[in-house]
Design a protein around this motif. Structure first.
Motif, PDB file in Angstrom:
ATOM      1  N   GLY A  31       0.831  -1.203   0.000  1.00 13.40           N
ATOM      2  CA  GLY A  31       0.000   0.000   0.000  1.00 13.40           C
ATOM      3  C   GLY A  31       0.856   1.239   0.000  1.00 13.40           C
ATOM      4  N   GLY A  32       0.566   2.140  -0.904  1.00 13.76           N
ATOM      5  CA  GLY A  32       1.303   3.402  -0.976  1.00 13.76           C
ATOM      6  C   GLY A  32       0.368   4.557  -0.700  1.00 13.76           C
ATOM      7  N   PHE A  33      -0.664   4.664  -1.537  1.00  6.45           N
ATOM      8  CA  PHE A  33      -1.697   5.689  -1.365  1.00  6.45           C
ATOM      9  C   PHE A  33      -1.115   7.093  -1.289  1.00  6.45           C
ATOM     10  N   GLY A  34       0.010   7.311  -1.953  1.00  4.57           N
ATOM     11  CA  GLY A  34       0.605   8.637  -1.951  1.00  4.57           C
ATOM     12  C   GLY A  34       1.540   8.877  -0.780  1.00  4.57           C
ATOM     13  N   GLN A  38       1.621  -0.738  -6.175  1.00  3.45           N
ATOM     14  CA  GLN A  38       1.653  -0.846  -4.698  1.00  3.45           C
ATOM     15  C   GLN A  38       0.469  -1.669  -4.230  1.00  3.45           C
ATOM     16  N   GLY A  39      -0.153  -2.361  -5.190  1.00  2.00           N
ATOM     17  CA  GLY A  39      -1.368  -3.104  -4.886  1.00  2.00           C
ATOM     18  C   GLY A  39      -2.392  -2.979  -6.004  1.00  2.00           C
ATOM     19  N   GLN A  40      -2.112  -2.114  -6.970  1.00  2.00           N
ATOM     20  CA  GLN A  40      -3.082  -1.824  -8.027  1.00  2.00           C
ATOM     21  C   GLN A  40      -3.209  -2.940  -9.054  1.00  2.00           C
ATOM     22  N   GLY A  41      -2.254  -3.881  -9.061  1.00  2.00           N
ATOM     23  CA  GLY A  41      -2.388  -5.006  -9.985  1.00  2.00           C
ATOM     24  C   GLY A  41      -1.739  -4.796 -11.338  1.00  2.00           C
ATOM     25  N   HIS A  42      -0.706  -3.956 -11.383  1.00  2.00           N
ATOM     26  CA  HIS A  42      -0.060  -3.681 -12.675  1.00  2.00           C
ATOM     27  C   HIS A  42       0.463  -4.935 -13.368  1.00  2.00           C
ATOM     28  N   GLU A  43       0.929  -5.909 -12.589  1.00  2.00           N
ATOM     29  CA  GLU A  43       1.510  -7.096 -13.224  1.00  2.00           C
ATOM     30  C   GLU A  43       0.452  -7.838 -14.036  1.00  2.00           C
ATOM     31  N   SER A  61      -0.760   5.770 -14.034  1.00  2.00           N
ATOM     32  CA  SER A  61      -0.132   4.619 -14.670  1.00  2.00           C
ATOM     33  C   SER A  61      -0.853   4.224 -15.962  1.00  2.00           C
ATOM     34  N   THR A  62      -2.170   4.123 -15.901  1.00  2.00           N
ATOM     35  CA  THR A  62      -2.917   3.748 -17.102  1.00  2.00           C
ATOM     36  C   THR A  62      -2.878   4.863 -18.146  1.00  2.00           C
ATOM     37  N   PRO A  63      -3.188   6.104 -17.765  1.00  2.00           N
ATOM     38  CA  PRO A  63      -3.160   7.156 -18.777  1.00  2.00           C
ATOM     39  C   PRO A  63      -1.781   7.353 -19.425  1.00  2.00           C
ATOM     40  N   VAL A  64      -0.703   7.160 -18.672  1.00  2.00           N
ATOM     41  CA  VAL A  64       0.604   7.486 -19.238  1.00  2.00           C
ATOM     42  C   VAL A  64       1.402   6.216 -19.567  1.00  2.00           C
ATOM     43  N   MET A  82     -12.596  -6.557 -13.110  1.00  2.00           N
ATOM     44  CA  MET A  82     -12.487  -7.040 -11.733  1.00  2.00           C
ATOM     45  C   MET A  82     -11.536  -6.149 -10.924  1.00  2.00           C
ATOM     46  N   ILE A  83     -10.420  -5.781 -11.563  1.00  2.00           N
ATOM     47  CA  ILE A  83      -9.469  -4.904 -10.859  1.00  2.00           C
ATOM     48  C   ILE A  83     -10.084  -3.525 -10.637  1.00  2.00           C
ATOM     49  N   ILE A  84     -10.828  -3.045 -11.614  1.00  2.00           N
ATOM     50  CA  ILE A  84     -11.492  -1.744 -11.438  1.00  2.00           C
ATOM     51  C   ILE A  84     -12.439  -1.812 -10.241  1.00  2.00           C
ATOM     52  N   ALA A 117      -8.341   4.474 -22.552  1.00  2.00           N
ATOM     53  CA  ALA A 117      -8.510   4.272 -21.108  1.00  2.00           C
ATOM     54  C   ALA A 117      -8.199   5.546 -20.320  1.00  2.00           C
ATOM     55  N   LYS A 118      -8.916   5.731 -19.244  1.00  2.00           N
ATOM     56  CA  LYS A 118      -8.629   6.795 -18.281  1.00  2.00           C
ATOM     57  C   LYS A 118      -8.240   6.132 -16.959  1.00  2.00           C
ATOM     58  N   GLY A 119      -7.657   6.890 -16.049  1.00  2.00           N
ATOM     59  CA  GLY A 119      -7.281   6.324 -14.749  1.00  2.00           C
ATOM     60  C   GLY A 119      -8.506   6.108 -13.871  1.00  2.00           C
TER      61      GLY A 119
HETATM   62  N1  MCN Z   1      -7.430   0.007 -14.697  1.00  2.00           N
HETATM   63  C1  MCN Z   1      -8.207  -0.659 -15.623  1.00  2.00           C
HETATM   64  N2  MCN Z   1      -8.905   0.063 -16.570  1.00  2.00           N
HETATM   65  C2  MCN Z   1      -8.857   1.413 -16.589  1.00  2.00           C
HETATM   66  C3  MCN Z   1      -8.089   2.098 -15.625  1.00  2.00           C
HETATM   67  C4  MCN Z   1      -7.358   1.362 -14.690  1.00  2.00           C
HETATM   68  O1  MCN Z   1      -8.284  -1.881 -15.587  1.00  2.00           O
HETATM   69  N3  MCN Z   1      -9.521   2.105 -17.502  1.00  2.00           N
HETATM   70  C5  MCN Z   1      -6.607  -0.748 -13.743  1.00  2.00           C
HETATM   71  C6  MCN Z   1      -5.117  -0.516 -14.038  1.00  2.00           C
HETATM   72  O2  MCN Z   1      -4.655  -1.358 -15.010  1.00  2.00           O
HETATM   73  C7  MCN Z   1      -4.487  -0.728 -12.693  1.00  2.00           C
HETATM   74  C8  MCN Z   1      -5.528  -0.176 -11.730  1.00  2.00           C
HETATM   75  O3  MCN Z   1      -6.777  -0.223 -12.437  1.00  2.00           O
HETATM   76  O4  MCN Z   1      -4.250  -2.083 -12.467  1.00  2.00           O
HETATM   77  C9  MCN Z   1      -5.250   1.275 -11.311  1.00  2.00           C
HETATM   78  O5  MCN Z   1      -4.868   1.986 -12.438  1.00  2.00           O
HETATM   79  P1  MCN Z   1      -4.742   3.588 -12.533  1.00  2.00           P
HETATM   80  O6  MCN Z   1      -6.067   4.190 -12.410  1.00  2.00           O
HETATM   81  O7  MCN Z   1      -3.939   3.880 -13.735  1.00  2.00           O
HETATM   82  O8  MCN Z   1      -3.945   4.032 -11.227  1.00  2.00           O
HETATM   83  P2  MCN Z   1      -2.414   3.728 -10.861  1.00  2.00           P
HETATM   84  O9  MCN Z   1      -2.081   2.369 -11.246  1.00  2.00           O
HETATM   85  O10 MCN Z   1      -1.558   4.832 -11.320  1.00  2.00           O
HETATM   86  O11 MCN Z   1      -2.507   3.722  -9.296  1.00  2.00           O
HETATM   87  C10 MCN Z   1      -2.421   4.893  -8.537  1.00  2.00           C
HETATM   88  C11 MCN Z   1      -3.639   5.094  -7.668  1.00  2.00           C
HETATM   89  C12 MCN Z   1      -3.293   6.050  -6.586  1.00  2.00           C
HETATM   90  S1  MCN Z   1      -2.676   7.530  -7.028  1.00  2.00           S
HETATM   91  C13 MCN Z   1      -3.434   5.715  -5.271  1.00  2.00           C
HETATM   92  S2  MCN Z   1      -3.104   6.895  -4.124  1.00  2.00           S
HETATM   93  C14 MCN Z   1      -3.854   4.402  -4.901  1.00  2.00           C
HETATM   94  C15 MCN Z   1      -4.627   3.706  -5.954  1.00  2.00           C
HETATM   95  O12 MCN Z   1      -4.056   3.831  -7.165  1.00  2.00           O
HETATM   96  N4  MCN Z   1      -3.056   3.642  -4.124  1.00  2.00           N
HETATM   97  C16 MCN Z   1      -3.313   2.311  -4.009  1.00  2.00           C
HETATM   98  N5  MCN Z   1      -5.077   2.478  -5.632  1.00  2.00           N
HETATM   99  C17 MCN Z   1      -4.376   1.701  -4.751  1.00  2.00           C
HETATM  100  N6  MCN Z   1      -4.667   0.391  -4.598  1.00  2.00           N
HETATM  101  C18 MCN Z   1      -3.905  -0.368  -3.778  1.00  2.00           C
HETATM  102  N7  MCN Z   1      -4.204  -1.666  -3.642  1.00  2.00           N
HETATM  103  N8  MCN Z   1      -2.840   0.155  -3.106  1.00  2.00           N
HETATM  104  C19 MCN Z   1      -2.528   1.457  -3.197  1.00  2.00           C
HETATM  105  O13 MCN Z   1      -1.482   1.942  -2.554  1.00  2.00           O
END
Ligand code: MCN
Ligand code: CUM
Length: 800
Positions: free
Chosen positions: A265-268, A519-524, A563-566, A684-686, A749-751
């Motif tokens: 967990g990061g959450f900023g 940090q938990g978002q499931g990027h892998e 991460s997703t937008p960029v 599911m991740i969303i 895609a948007k974040g």
């Molecule tokens: N996603 C998707 N379809 C989209 C957008 C996103 O499937 N249209 C998926 C992405 O592929 C990714 C996840 O959702 O696996 C989050 O993507 P994104 O919105 O791009 O955000 P980031 O990966 O950049 O994550 C950062 C964001 C922030 S800023 C905080 S704070 C936060 C958050 O994510 N911290 C988290 N969620 C968290 N979740 C967990 N488990 N742990 C944290 O620390």
């Protein structure tokens, strides 16, 4: 993008975009096989721990180390005096300010780092901390930001005395950090002067903390022989840390290795650079041994990046029938003793100027004054999208306040003022260009799903027939995420692009690396899905790596839902480069012209001839032994992606709650969250992201705060006091979606990572306030815990 049934079937088969692929990382997490920074053990490793200030504001007259040094197992006690010759007793912050690494002559907030004890282990270090004697001369503490700029306010930052230029313009007082203005002040004032109706409300978005399960920490390991520094640390942005460490230490950047392992967990909270990282590194260089530093919970809650602390005044001007004409906002921002907000360099108040929200407000003006107080530094963290949380709270509360004043329904006023679908791309009054949106559809879908009219009737009946209080909260938010175009976003001078590097091996399996850090978002899981769809190769054979600066391409990291937008865009683009090359190889293999080929989703076929097809594994193999004359072998690509614009995800949320008149206890009966993040990579991740963000939103709205007493003692820096909701307290969430793709993102895609937090908090708050609407109350501040709700009930005489 999965559009047709055939595309969907292929997506399921490959684990591509649009399917509910299970999280690959969970295999290790649920078996206890994650690898976190505190799991790292190095031969001869020492442990560093801080002596911290009990005072919020005091001069340091002397520090006596002798007794601590005499304790067996203690190797060093480092103070600012030891760091000063290296010029490391202060460090730059991301906000253009500087921060003491170790107390330099004074302390400015409680629990500030005064000295680091380095010992054989954590327990000896803890004992030694008690033996370090620090002589303090207490100074008056400044706790209330409204008093920061008073004439006789204590001077917090002696180092800035007489400096009237700050990182963001003129400073007009010794505790003034910046004033940031945006919009047209005079035009806005005129709109307010002439408006039929105006409303004004003061609201406090209290100081809270993201409180990740894993606290911050690092293992610093300096190799004297090679002159190389390796730091394993809990960083959301490892490349930026590498650059900063190289600049601070003078060690060439190629000899600085930053490695962020699994993060709990990061959450900023893990964006910035903390004194612990710097001092552990110095200790490793000085002692020639690896040094670990890991915070405990109280240290995490009381010293590392807090969030919010925005004292806001919102104003709306409108016609009698509810058309909003203008918005005026003022913020007093309490930044603590050092301005260490983790914003892009040019944005001292982040993206607060998204505060016109989802509404077509043509005239607006916002001003933010940042000030120092004797509190911990931070301000930008906790699923905040760079102050979008605060901006969204302001506008979503104000819309309700205006509706109350006009006697209008809270959904109706939104529908009336929404930016219309045909207005996109929409240039906002405060300087953004919204890429796409369809707010009417989203809100109407939620109103229908929840039977909004029926709920309003029920609310009325409940009160009239049973004297029971029910609240219905709406929030229709717009976010701005994906920082960002390098023309207006940078971190310490490095533009905020992001990157992906993809290598296709001869057998068609893939390794890909990005400049972001999960940090938990499931990027892998999800980056693999993008590549699978773009290259027609199964996601299960794709490995995603992030966080190691030796191997990953330079990127700006994961925060602000970027991460997703960029990096997601970079990933699609890099894959497309590979596909372009694959097409040339396919043409060569099939002895046809490239122009005669079309992409099938899994390979190339001769146009209109489905049985003349070459699949991607065949092409991958050929890339290493049979490429066209003059082409270099191999199949890989790198992309550095500079987004043309941010993305603007949005949502419509509805919360229904019941309040116990006699105790102030609140029961969330229903929470319905519709999100639109454009193309959905993994539904599911969303949903998981939305559940997590909502649970944290519930925490913030209903119970979290980090208060300080008048002496600057932090109250609430432990989990005894700080409310972290668990499954037990959190309501169950209902999710829904619409899909309005981003027109400029390669896959639309948007974040989404912060959306539900940004939108959830005002939704809870609006529901609580809605329950009190009939009694003439327009706004009560968060957190809406039972005591505070009861206090409102009591003031209204409803508890008797
Ligand atoms: N996603 C998707 N379809 C989209 C957008 C996103 O499937 N249209 C998926 C992405 O592929 C990714 C996840 O959702 O696996 C989050 O993507 P994104 O919105 O791009 O955000 P980031 O990966 O950049 O994550 C950062 C964001 C922030 S800023 C905080 S704070 C936060 C958050 O994510 N911290 C988290 N969620 C968290 N979740 C967990 N488990 N742990 C944290 O620390
Ligand atoms: Cu503002 S919390 Mo997130 O951006 O890491």
């Amino acid at each position: 993008m999965a559009s047709t049934a055939e595309d969907l079937a292929r997506s399921e088969k490959l684990g591509g975009v649009g399917c509910r692929r299970k999280r690959t990382e969970d295999a290790r997490f649920i078996q206890g096989r994650g690898h976190y920074v505190d799991d790292i053990q190095r031969p001869g490793m020492l442990f560093g721990d801080f002596v911290r200030s009990p005072h919020a504001h005091a001069r340091i007259k002397a520090i006596h180390k002798d007794k601590a040094l005499a304790l067996p197992g203690v190797h060093a006690v480092l103070t600012a005096e030891d760091l000063a010759p290296l010029n490391l007793h202060w460090m730059p912050t991301l906000a253009g300010d500087k921060q003491m690494v170790l107390a330099d002559g004074k302390v400015c907030f409680q629990n500030q780092e005064v000295a680091m004890v380095v010992a054989d282990d954590r327990y000896i270090a803890a004992d030694a901390i008690d033996l370090v004697e620090v002589e303090y001369e207490p100074l008056p503490a400044l706790v209330d930001p409204h008093q920061s700029m008073a004439e006789d306010a204590p001077v917090i930052r002696d180092d800035l005395q007489g400096q009237d230029e700050g990182a963001h313009g003129k400073r007009v007082h010794h505790n003034h950090i910046f004033t940031w203005e945006v919009g047209e002040k005079d035009a806005t004032d005129r709109v307010f002067d002439e408006a039929e109706v105006t409303v004004r409300e003061q609201m406090l978005y209290p100081r809270v903390h993201p409180c990740p399960l894993e606290t911050c920490g690092c293992v610093a390991d300096f190799d004297k022989v090679r002159g190389e520094l390796t730091v394993h640390l809990t960083s959301q942005a490892p490349h930026v840390v590498r650059t900063v460490f190289s600049q601070l230490s003078g060690i060439p950047e190629s000899k600085v290795h930053i490695n962020a392992p699994d993060i709990g967990g990061g959450f900023g909270n893990k964006v910035g650079v903390y004194p612990g990282y710097v001092v552990a590194t110095v200790a490793s260089i000085v002692l020639g041994r690896p040094v670990k530093w890991i915070e405990d919970r109280i240290e995490n809650l009381s010293t590392t990046a807090f969030a919010r602390d925005y004292h806001m005044t919102g104003e709306l001007a409108a016609t009698k029938d509810g058309k909003i004409l203008g918005l005026r906002a003022h913020v007093l921002a309490d930044h603590g003793a050092f301005d260490a907000c983790a914003d892009p360099s040019k944005w001292p108040a982040g993206f607060f100027n998204i505060c016109t929200g989802s509404y077509d407000i043509r005239t607006a003006y916002a001003r933010v004054d940042g000030v120092y107080t004797n509190k911990a530094p931070g301000g930008v963290a906790y699923r905040c999208s760079f102050r979008v949380t605060e901006a969204c709270y302001l506008i979503e509360r104000m819309i309700d306040v205006l509706a109350v004043k006009l006697g209008m329904d809270k959904a109706e006023i939104r529908l009336k003022n929404f930016i219309r679908p045909e207005q996109f791309p929409y240039p906002s009054a405060l300087g953004w260009e919204y890429d796409s949106g369809d707010y009417h559809t989203a809100l109407k879908k939620v109103m229908e799903a929840c039977d909004y009219e029926g709920l309003r009737r029920e609310q009325q009946e409940k009160w009239e027939q049973h004297g029971e209080l029910m609240g219905i909260g709406l929030c229709t938010f717009t976010e701005i995420v994906g920082a960002g175009p390098t023309r207006n976003c940078d971190i310490l001078g490095v533009g905020m692009f992001d990157s992906a590097e993809i290598r296709v091996h001869p057998t068609g399996s893939i390794i890909a690396r990005m400049g972001t850090k999960t940090q938990g978002q499931g990027h892998e899981t999800t980056y693999g899905q993008i590549i699978a769809t773009e290259l027609g190769l199964p996601a299960d054979n794709i490995i995603i790596e992030e966080g190691n600066t030796d191997t990953a391409p330079y990127g700006l990291g994961t925060y602000g839902s970027r991460s997703t937008p960029v990096a997601g865009a970079a990933t699609a683009q890099a894959a497309r480069k590979i596909r372009d090359k694959a097409k040339k190889i396919a043409a060569h293999l099939m002895e046809v012209s490239e122009d005669d080929l079309e992409w099938t989703g899994e390979g190339f076929q001769v146009k209109g001839v489905p049985d003349q097809v070459t699949d991607m594994p065949t092409i991958a193999w050929a890339a290493y032994n049979n490429v066209p004359e003059g082409m270099e072998p191999g199949l890989e690509a790198v992309e550095y992606y500079d987004p043309p614009n941010m993305t603007y995800p949005f949502g419509a949320y509805l919360c229904v709650l019941d309040i116990d008149r006699y105790t102030g206890e609140t029961k969330i009966r229903r929470f319905y969250a519709l999100d639109d993040c454009g193309t959905r990579i993994n539904p599911m991740i969303i949903e998981g992201q939305v559940h997590g963000g909502l649970t944290e939103a519930f925490g913030v709205a209903m119970g979290q705060e980090l208060p300080y007493d008048a002496q600057g003692n932090i109250l609430g820096a432990s989990l005894m006091d700080y409310f972290v909701p668990t499954m037990m307290e959190a309501p169950s969430w209902e999710t829904d979606y619409t899909v309005t793709p981003s027109p400029h993102h390669p896959i639309g895609a948007k974040g989404v990572g912060e959306s539900s937090h940004v939108g959830g908090i005002p939704c809870f708050s609006n529901a609580i306030n809605d329950a009190f609407t009939r009694f003439g109350i327009t706004h009560v501040d968060m957190p809406h815990n039972a005591y505070r709700v009861w206090r409102t009930l009591h003031e209204l005489g409803l508890d008797r």
